[in-house]
Motif scaffolding. Sequence first.
Motif, PDB file in Angstrom:
ATOM      1  N   VAL A 129       0.863  -1.188   0.000  1.00 29.04           N
ATOM      2  CA  VAL A 129       0.000   0.000   0.000  1.00 29.04           C
ATOM      3  C   VAL A 129       0.896   1.232   0.000  1.00 29.04           C
ATOM      4  O   VAL A 129       1.918   1.265   0.714  1.00 29.04           O
ATOM      5  CB  VAL A 129      -0.917   0.035   1.238  1.00 29.04           C
ATOM      6  N   GLY A 130       0.538   2.238  -0.803  1.00 30.16           N
ATOM      7  CA  GLY A 130       1.371   3.437  -0.840  1.00 30.16           C
ATOM      8  C   GLY A 130       0.635   4.629  -1.434  1.00 30.16           C
ATOM      9  O   GLY A 130      -0.487   4.504  -1.923  1.00 30.16           O
ATOM     10  N   PRO A 131       1.277   5.794  -1.420  1.00 28.11           N
ATOM     11  CA  PRO A 131       0.627   7.032  -1.855  1.00 28.11           C
ATOM     12  C   PRO A 131       0.835   7.366  -3.327  1.00 28.11           C
ATOM     13  O   PRO A 131       1.854   7.026  -3.928  1.00 28.11           O
ATOM     14  CB  PRO A 131       1.310   8.082  -0.972  1.00 28.11           C
ATOM     15  N   LEU A 132      -0.150   8.078  -3.873  1.00 27.88           N
ATOM     16  CA  LEU A 132      -0.042   8.757  -5.163  1.00 27.88           C
ATOM     17  C   LEU A 132      -0.244  10.239  -4.897  1.00 27.88           C
ATOM     18  O   LEU A 132      -1.233  10.632  -4.257  1.00 27.88           O
ATOM     19  CB  LEU A 132      -1.060   8.241  -6.170  1.00 27.88           C
ATOM     20  N   THR A 133       0.671  11.053  -5.366  1.00 24.60           N
ATOM     21  CA  THR A 133       0.680  12.480  -5.048  1.00 24.60           C
ATOM     22  C   THR A 133       1.130  13.269  -6.265  1.00 24.60           C
ATOM     23  O   THR A 133       1.525  12.704  -7.282  1.00 24.60           O
ATOM     24  CB  THR A 133       1.638  12.768  -3.879  1.00 24.60           C
ATOM     25  N   ARG A 134       1.118  14.603  -6.131  1.00 25.83           N
ATOM     26  CA  ARG A 134       1.594  15.425  -7.242  1.00 25.83           C
ATOM     27  C   ARG A 134       3.071  15.733  -7.138  1.00 25.83           C
ATOM     28  O   ARG A 134       3.677  16.141  -8.131  1.00 25.83           O
ATOM     29  CB  ARG A 134       0.785  16.732  -7.297  1.00 25.83           C
ATOM     30  N   THR A 135       3.653  15.574  -5.975  1.00 23.37           N
ATOM     31  CA  THR A 135       5.083  15.834  -5.813  1.00 23.37           C
ATOM     32  C   THR A 135       5.716  14.751  -4.950  1.00 23.37           C
ATOM     33  O   THR A 135       5.041  14.062  -4.177  1.00 23.37           O
ATOM     34  CB  THR A 135       5.344  17.200  -5.146  1.00 23.37           C
ATOM     35  N   VAL A 136       7.038  14.642  -5.067  1.00 22.40           N
ATOM     36  CA  VAL A 136       7.783  13.700  -4.237  1.00 22.40           C
ATOM     37  C   VAL A 136       7.720  14.123  -2.774  1.00 22.40           C
ATOM     38  O   VAL A 136       7.595  13.277  -1.877  1.00 22.40           O
ATOM     39  CB  VAL A 136       9.242  13.615  -4.724  1.00 22.40           C
ATOM     40  N   GLU A 137       7.799  15.417  -2.523  1.00 19.96           N
ATOM     41  CA  GLU A 137       7.687  15.905  -1.148  1.00 19.96           C
ATOM     42  C   GLU A 137       6.389  15.431  -0.512  1.00 19.96           C
ATOM     43  O   GLU A 137       6.362  14.969   0.641  1.00 19.96           O
ATOM     44  CB  GLU A 137       7.762  17.431  -1.128  1.00 19.96           C
ATOM     45  N   ASP A 138       5.290  15.523  -1.264  1.00 21.82           N
ATOM     46  CA  ASP A 138       4.000  15.071  -0.741  1.00 21.82           C
ATOM     47  C   ASP A 138       4.002  13.574  -0.441  1.00 21.82           C
ATOM     48  O   ASP A 138       3.418  13.128   0.553  1.00 21.82           O
ATOM     49  CB  ASP A 138       2.891  15.378  -1.748  1.00 21.82           C
ATOM     50  N   ALA A 139       4.656  12.790  -1.302  1.00 21.00           N
ATOM     51  CA  ALA A 139       4.714  11.340  -1.071  1.00 21.00           C
ATOM     52  C   ALA A 139       5.372  11.037   0.266  1.00 21.00           C
ATOM     53  O   ALA A 139       4.932  10.152   1.008  1.00 21.00           O
ATOM     54  CB  ALA A 139       5.469  10.659  -2.210  1.00 21.00           C
ATOM     55  N   GLY A 140       6.429  11.776   0.593  1.00 19.33           N
ATOM     56  CA  GLY A 140       7.082  11.579   1.886  1.00 19.33           C
ATOM     57  C   GLY A 140       6.194  11.954   3.047  1.00 19.33           C
ATOM     58  O   GLY A 140       6.185  11.282   4.087  1.00 19.33           O
ATOM     59  N   LEU A 141       5.427  13.018   2.903  1.00 22.83           N
ATOM     60  CA  LEU A 141       4.527  13.446   3.974  1.00 22.83           C
ATOM     61  C   LEU A 141       3.439  12.406   4.231  1.00 22.83           C
ATOM     62  O   LEU A 141       3.100  12.103   5.383  1.00 22.83           O
ATOM     63  CB  LEU A 141       3.895  14.794   3.615  1.00 22.83           C
TER      64      LEU A 141
END
Length: 475
Positions: A208-220
């Motif tokens: 399970v993991g995130p989809l985001t608009r930026t790499v910074e957001d993925a880390g958050l």
Amino acid sequence: MRPYELTVAEAAEAVRTRRLSPVELVDSSLERIARVEPHLNAFTTVTTDRAREAARRAETEIARGTHRGPLHAMPAGLKDLIDVAGLATTASSRVRAGHRAETDSTVAARLTSAGAVLVGKTHTHEFAYGLTTPQTANAWHPDRVAGGSSGGSAVAVAAGAATFALGTDTGGSIRVPAALNGVVGLKPTYGLVPRHGVTSLSWSLDHVGPLTRTVEDAGLVLAALAGHDPRDPASVAVPAAEHRPGPGTDPTDPTDLTDLRVGVPGNYYFDRVDPEVEAAVRRAIGRLEELGARLVDVEIPMTRYIRATHWGLMVPEASAYHERTLRTVPDLYGADVRVLLEAGELMTAGDHLRAQRARTLMGRAWREMMEAVDLIAAPTVPLTAVESGRTAVTWGDGSVESVADAYVRLSAPANLTGVPALTVPVGLDSAGLPIGMQLMGRPFGEATVLRAGHAYERTGTARGMAPERASWRAP
């Protein structure tokens, strides 16, 4: 800039400093959903009333000085394999008609604790058993496939219908749709994010993991999800703080990669790849070198066994999960999924055991390969989003490959080895379709892949919002 266009980091800062209210942010996302959803079909359900109630609650909490962190009030979508108490978990299948989850999954509970606001459940290829999510349109070109199986999550993020979303990844199901829709997708290390309450495709390969608009957001988002849960037997006790994004690695210059060794595959990852995809990814690798990274040639081990090992694990495990319903309600499955489930019942225990042994050897060989580098950079998928309904790809050497096999080919190794894998957008092809680069690290090396992805992103890549298409225009 309208609120729905903000990244998690941008929106979080605006909410924290009271420049943007949670109600305004969530309403903006809900209005965006109402506009684009008739054309894209990213959601199985939109939780409008629930989202507005959560936004009002967040506004009250923040006004009283209670701020839960960067996800507080952030509009989120969850792939409809992920249980949320009181809502259906349909898995985009008629098999789940009338289903209601009794309790939250671990990841849903952790997002609620972090203050995230659920705006809806997103479509998946039925039971996550496919690479196209056929009911959902690509956010950049609605006549192209969304990618799968987390297609709804990728499209929702790319279209601005959610600030971030969660997906699952068994052979590339986060990274493939993220790459095809021009957003960031992160498959964490196997065991880092608990899967309790998430419908399984293949228990030994699911992430399970995130989809985001930026790499910074993925880390958050990852920071809110990671951590041990004994209800998932594969869950490991690794502190989430170790996997925060790279920006904090060197606060004086987040684009400095002088201590990083980037492996460039000499085999497998650039075989049978569209020339435009290869050119874009090699340019992106060159950008990493310009930022100070040292490029190291690597040879990917055991490549001839990747496909057989992946199928030898996934297919019988999926069939075991669906054994009862495949016998009682077979006609409720889509034809493509049903044939795979039936095929899985023909595989022997010996086939599965041989696949397990091969995976063990492959994991060992990858760890040895990774001793010389910190991460590997390669294409995420060998071609961009194909036309809806297209089933095969003909390569320059005359070989023919199914679309599903093409999309899973470059992403499956990270599932077999369990290593973290991040896809970042690195450009567009001549048809205006997104191209993704995949960064794969050592086990529990999320900080390194996020650092490299963030550094690349800071050099001016797109932020992951799809352009407004003519077919999105309000009537």
